[in-house]
Write a protein that holds these residues in place. Sequence first.
Motif, short mmCIF file in Angstrom:
data_model
loop_
_atom_site.label_atom_id
_atom_site.label_comp_id
_atom_site.label_asym_id
_atom_site.label_seq_id
_atom_site.Cartn_x
_atom_site.Cartn_y
_atom_site.Cartn_z
N LEU A 20 54.71 91.10 33.96
CA LEU A 20 55.01 89.87 33.22
C LEU A 20 56.52 89.61 33.14
O LEU A 20 56.97 88.47 33.32
N GLY A 21 57.29 90.67 32.89
CA GLY A 21 58.73 90.50 32.81
C GLY A 21 59.32 90.03 34.13
O GLY A 21 60.19 89.15 34.17
N ALA A 22 58.81 90.60 35.25
CA ALA A 22 59.32 90.19 36.57
C ALA A 22 58.98 88.74 36.86
O ALA A 22 59.79 88.00 37.44
N MET A 23 57.80 88.28 36.44
CA MET A 23 57.40 86.90 36.69
C MET A 23 58.27 85.92 35.92
O MET A 23 58.57 84.82 36.41
N MET A 24 58.69 86.30 34.72
CA MET A 24 59.55 85.42 33.93
C MET A 24 61.01 85.52 34.35
O MET A 24 61.79 84.59 34.15
N VAL A 29 58.82 85.85 42.72
CA VAL A 29 57.87 86.96 42.87
C VAL A 29 56.47 86.59 42.40
O VAL A 29 55.52 87.34 42.62
N ILE A 30 56.32 85.43 41.76
CA ILE A 30 55.01 85.04 41.24
C ILE A 30 53.96 84.97 42.34
O ILE A 30 52.83 85.46 42.16
N PRO A 31 54.26 84.40 43.52
CA PRO A 31 53.23 84.40 44.58
C PRO A 31 52.78 85.79 44.98
O PRO A 31 51.59 86.00 45.29
N VAL A 104 62.63 93.50 40.00
CA VAL A 104 61.68 92.44 40.31
C VAL A 104 61.14 92.59 41.73
O VAL A 104 60.09 92.03 42.06
N ALA A 105 61.84 93.33 42.57
CA ALA A 105 61.43 93.47 43.97
C ALA A 105 60.07 94.14 44.10
O ALA A 105 59.37 93.96 45.10
N ASN A 106 59.67 94.91 43.09
CA ASN A 106 58.40 95.64 43.15
C ASN A 106 57.28 94.96 42.38
O ASN A 106 56.26 95.59 42.08
N ALA A 107 57.44 93.68 42.05
CA ALA A 107 56.44 93.00 41.23
C ALA A 107 55.05 93.05 41.89
O ALA A 107 54.04 93.29 41.22
#
Length: 512
Positions: A20-24, A29-31, A104-107
Amino acid sequence: MSGEEWDAYPNDVETEGHVLGAMMLAEHVIPDVYRVLGDQFNERDTVFYRPAHWIIYRTVITMWDVGAQPDAVTVAKALQDAGALGRVGGPVKLHDLIERVPTVANAGKYAEILQDVYRRRRVAVLREALRDASPDRARELTEEWTAAEALLQGTAGGTVPGRSWQPVDLGPILRGQHKRAVPTVGVARSDGLQFLYPGKEHSVIGEMESGKSWFCLASCAAELVEGNHVLYIHFEETDPTDTVERLQLLGVSAAVMLERFRFVGPDEPVRPDLLAALLDPAPTLAVLDGVNEAMSLHGHEIRQEDGAAAFRRHLVKPCTAVGAAVLAADHVVKDREKQGRGPLGSVHKGNAVNGSLILIENAEPFGRGQRGRSHVFVTKDRPGHLRGHGRATKTPGKTFMGELVVDDTRTEWDGLSLRIWAPADRDEDTAPADPHADDDEHVLDVVRTLVSAGEVATLRAVRAKSRFGNEKTADCLTRLVIDGRLVEEPGERKARTFVPTGSGSLSGGGSS
């Protein structure tokens, strides 16, 4: 279920927060996350263990769908408008999730971890529900558990849904790095050849007292002596006395049996949790003795494709999933309604075998103080390693592999001796003559004639045209199906109908 009980199930709330943190923090990274987790519409069936995390995820995905940029501020506003900001812990919670993201690279990888944990949790929840379920509900839950377990086994280690539809990397095969399946399980022939492939499904079939049980138990003994675990599920005998006695005669000590041999003689359908316990530690060999009885016990239709498929899902696939070679013992059973011998229930049981199909025909009866002998054939060898070590017979697809000899005369040895003797090297005459060959050819010609004339080859029609009796006709049809020269399919009113292999499926049917 209390909160404490629920907390006992597999979960990873920390990784949920990372997703969730990475998406925000990084919209791009959401896709990657969405490809793994999808929409997560159902709050009652979601990868998110914490309800608050599910609410945040749905909010982020909804904003992303409409082109809005989800960050801590905009997500907080959307939650507030929906009256859900307090349920997730307020703005502080959102900022805390962002601050805790390692990278975020590992989302996408975090999402894969969540998917795997969710599948483990689902298996555990269904297993728990089965313990207190009514019989009717237990059947439904068993289907769900089997599917969930198969999905978990197939995706353990982070495999993403849909990846099975991606092109397979052919590089290892082309570089010669891929190892073909080799039979390394069970009893060995006199020249060292074994018949069973690890992680594959096999069947040994034949008349009663043909030596099927000796073949199964010799395979068990071979694995036990090698230090491996073996599971033996006997659906026709609840008393293990005969099984234990034969294993002792084959040289397996009491200490080894107590440590590594598990015998089960069930009189009720299997529960997934019970089977899972039997497969831990994983055996190298699992014997299912009495397939028709097993299918009947579980309410599966013996002569129907769905029945064979359900049997495979419930009992075979969980065993092969842990790497065990599965050996199902089946026999030609007496068909009381038709007063003849029917094939091995559903031929679909043999169609899905991805290892070897072994046929045993008795030549001299077995018994205490006697020397018994049976011919061993292979009628199917999916990996293709066995046929080159046998002798072709006059029956297409039926390869002579040797003689199973069980000698209890104790004239040459102090105890019982069991050997599978390989055919004499390059001696084409070692394959025993088939005493039924002429009868089988006649019945096959009758089926071909009926089908060519546009008629349905039912048991009744074949019997009338062949001028054989009911039992003799059924025996011929049985052998032709086992040898792969005929295909049996259900007709109208459960009639047995036949077509030559490769001539297509039947449409319609008659009564027999």
